[in-house]
Motif scaffolding. Structure first.
Motif, short mmCIF file in Angstrom:
data_model
loop_
_atom_site.label_atom_id
_atom_site.label_comp_id
_atom_site.label_asym_id
_atom_site.label_seq_id
_atom_site.Cartn_x
_atom_site.Cartn_y
_atom_site.Cartn_z
N SER A 186 0.83 -1.20 0.00
CA SER A 186 0.00 0.00 0.00
C SER A 186 0.86 1.24 0.00
CB SER A 186 -0.93 -0.02 1.21
OG SER A 186 -0.16 0.00 2.41
N PHE A 187 1.92 1.24 0.78
CA PHE A 187 2.82 2.39 0.78
C PHE A 187 3.53 2.53 -0.55
CE2 PHE A 187 2.68 1.96 5.51
CZ PHE A 187 2.16 3.23 5.75
N VAL A 190 4.48 5.64 -5.39
CA VAL A 190 4.52 5.77 -6.86
C VAL A 190 3.60 6.88 -7.33
CG1 VAL A 190 3.93 4.58 -9.01
CG2 VAL A 190 5.21 3.38 -7.24
N CYS A 191 2.38 6.94 -6.78
CA CYS A 191 1.44 8.00 -7.18
C CYS A 191 1.97 9.37 -6.81
CB CYS A 191 0.08 7.75 -6.53
SG CYS A 191 -0.76 6.25 -7.12
N GLY A 192 2.52 9.48 -5.61
CA GLY A 192 3.09 10.77 -5.21
C GLY A 192 4.27 11.19 -6.08
N SER A 193 5.11 10.23 -6.42
CA SER A 193 6.25 10.54 -7.28
C SER A 193 5.79 10.97 -8.67
CB SER A 193 7.18 9.32 -7.39
OG SER A 193 7.63 8.92 -6.12
#
Length: 486
Positions: free
Chosen positions: A158-159, A164-167
């Protein structure tokens, strides 16, 4: 005598005292023994922990003999007979010693023979032992502890998705600003090269930019990758509009897509010619693959023009290019020696024509403005913007050339006949379209009448039919002219 009687008395007293002590001690021990059966709490020894009771080990309570005055049950008396025990052992199978529960002192705390004598014995429910896998070994970890690494792995996954989405979001934002700056720098570099003082457009046009003031901007930004430039104040034309369509560098997905399918930055020029300045000219020049597509897609090229075979008596454009024209005369007049030497010749095109895409001149251009000159070039990078100087110079050159150009009488007769035929075909198409529209309108009206008649009642239909019959009879009657007699 007195001494002998006194000694006997002392002996009796001592014997009685000893007997009293013995009986007292025996009674005290009996009371301690009965405390387990009469509900008394036994005193625990110091330092000894109480043993936990396992319900599975309580098969049946031990039968003990009570010292109460209540008579024993006959069954208990029979069971005390050793011969009966031997017979019982013969009838019942022997159990292994491991199945026989060990009697402990604490097990008697839950049993009172006098109080529960003759009642059925209730056994506590046996808890289900969790099934152990066949391939399990004593060294296998506990299932609960084995699930912990799975939970940790799930939390890591989950992290990972969040990281990945934040990056990707951070990369998208950074790419947006950097791509926006790159496109602006490219557009400004083109304007500084060709639209500033002493440049090509400044020498050939009176007004540059979107406003009349001196401090008006040269470029109009319509999007992060679309920039426009306007120029006016030149003979033979009303004005010029240049549109720069750059790569979507501000969009990260488009940038990644361009890595797989490369594309180039493009600039297109639209020159709006005066109605009296441009003769009947239809001409196009492009690379061979693109020229075939233009002839299929452009209505004016499809209707009036065709591919021109290279002439053998004069120089012609490079082999990579194709010419589409209404007549060979127009193609020969517009491809001059100067153009061949500067851009479209074999040697010149290899060096200066790498950014050329297409040219299209037409007096039958589809749209509000009929007479237009269209140019399309590829934009080089910021450091090599001067490489397209000769291509940009074609714009004012062809404005003057087409503005002064006049067809010969023979070529004009052909173009007039072709345009007359095209006008007739267009008129027929317009009439057929009108007829189709009328037929469609009549069909819709008839459908509406049928639907309205279907909704009418029987009486209304009868009245309508009678009116229609009367109208038909009146129409069929002969007309008689009445004259006044003298």
């Amino acid at each position: 005598m007195n001494s002998r009687s006194g000694s006997k008395l002392n002996f009796l007293l001592l014997s009685f005292f000893l007997f009293f002590l013995v009986t007292t001690h025996l009674s005290f021990v009996h009371v301690l023994a009965d405390s387990h059966f009469e509900g008394f709490d036994a005193e625990e020894e110091d330092g000894v922990e109480e043993e936990t009771l396992d319900p599975n080990l309580l098969r049946s309570p031990p039968v003990t003999q009570s010292q109460s005055s209540i008579p024993l049950d006959p069954k208990s008396e029979i069971s005390s007979d050793p011969d009966f025990k031997e017979d019982l052992n013969l009838d019942t199978p022997s159990k292994p010693e491991s199945d026989v529960p060990k009697q402990t002192a604490t097990s008697f705390e839950y049993w009172d023979e006098d109080e529960f004598e003759g009642l059925p014995v209730e056994y506590p429910p046996v808890e289900e032992v969790p099934k152990v896998a066949e391939n399990a070994t004593p060294n296998d970890p506990d299932p609960e502890t084995a699930k912990k690494p799975e939970k940790i792995a799930a939390s890591k996954k989950s992290f990972t998705v969040e990281i990945v989405c934040g990056s990707f979001l951070i990369a998208f934002i950074i790419n947006y600003f950097t791509g926006k700056r790159e496109n602006e720098n490219l557009a400004l570099s083109w304007a500084a090269q060709f639209a500033t003082k002493d440049s090509i457009f400044e020498k050939n046009f009176s007004f540059l930019g979107v406003g009349d003031a001196d401090d008006s901007p040269l470029l109009l930004k319509e999007g992060q990758n679309v920039f426009k430039f306007y120029a006016s104040g030149r003979r033979y034309c009303q004005g010029l509009l240049a549109t720069m369509e750059l790569k979507s560098r501000h969009d990260l997905i488009s940038r990644l897509f361009n890595l797989v399918v490369p594309c180039r930055d493009e600039i297109s020029f639209e020159v709006y010619m005066n109605d009296d300045a441009m003769d009947q000219v239809i001409f196009a020049l492009a690379k061979k693959k693109l020229a075939k597509g233009m002839q299929k897609e452009m209505n004016d090229l499809q209707r009036f023009a065709s591919l021109i075979t290279p002439p053998s008596v004069r120089k012609w454009v490079a082999e990579e290019l194709s010419v589409i024209s209404e007549s060979k005369e127009v193609a020969g007049d517009l491809i001059t020696e100067a153009v061949l030497e500067q851009v479209f010749g074999e040697k010149a095109f290899e060096k200066y024509g790498k950014d050329f895409i297409s040219m299209h001149f037409s007096d039958q251009h589809p749209g509000t403005h009929k007479k237009m000159l269209l140019f399309k070039f590829a934009l080089p990078d910021v450091n090599h913007m001067a490489d397209m100087t000769r291509l940009v110079a074609l714009v004012p050159y062809y404005i003057d050339l087409v503005g002064r150009y006049k067809l010969s009488s023979q070529a004009r007769s052909k173009t007039d006949a072709a345009r007359l035929k095209a006008a007739q075909e267009a008129y027929k198409e317009l009439q057929s379209a009108r007829q189709e529209a009328l037929q469609k309108k009549k069909a819709e009206r008839k459908k509406m009448l049928d639907e309205s008649e279907a909704k009418l009642s029987a009486e209304a239909i009868r009245k309508k039919e009678s009116k229609e019959r009367a109208r038909q009879l009146k129409k069929a009657m002969p007309k008689v002219k009445m004259t006044r007699a003298n």
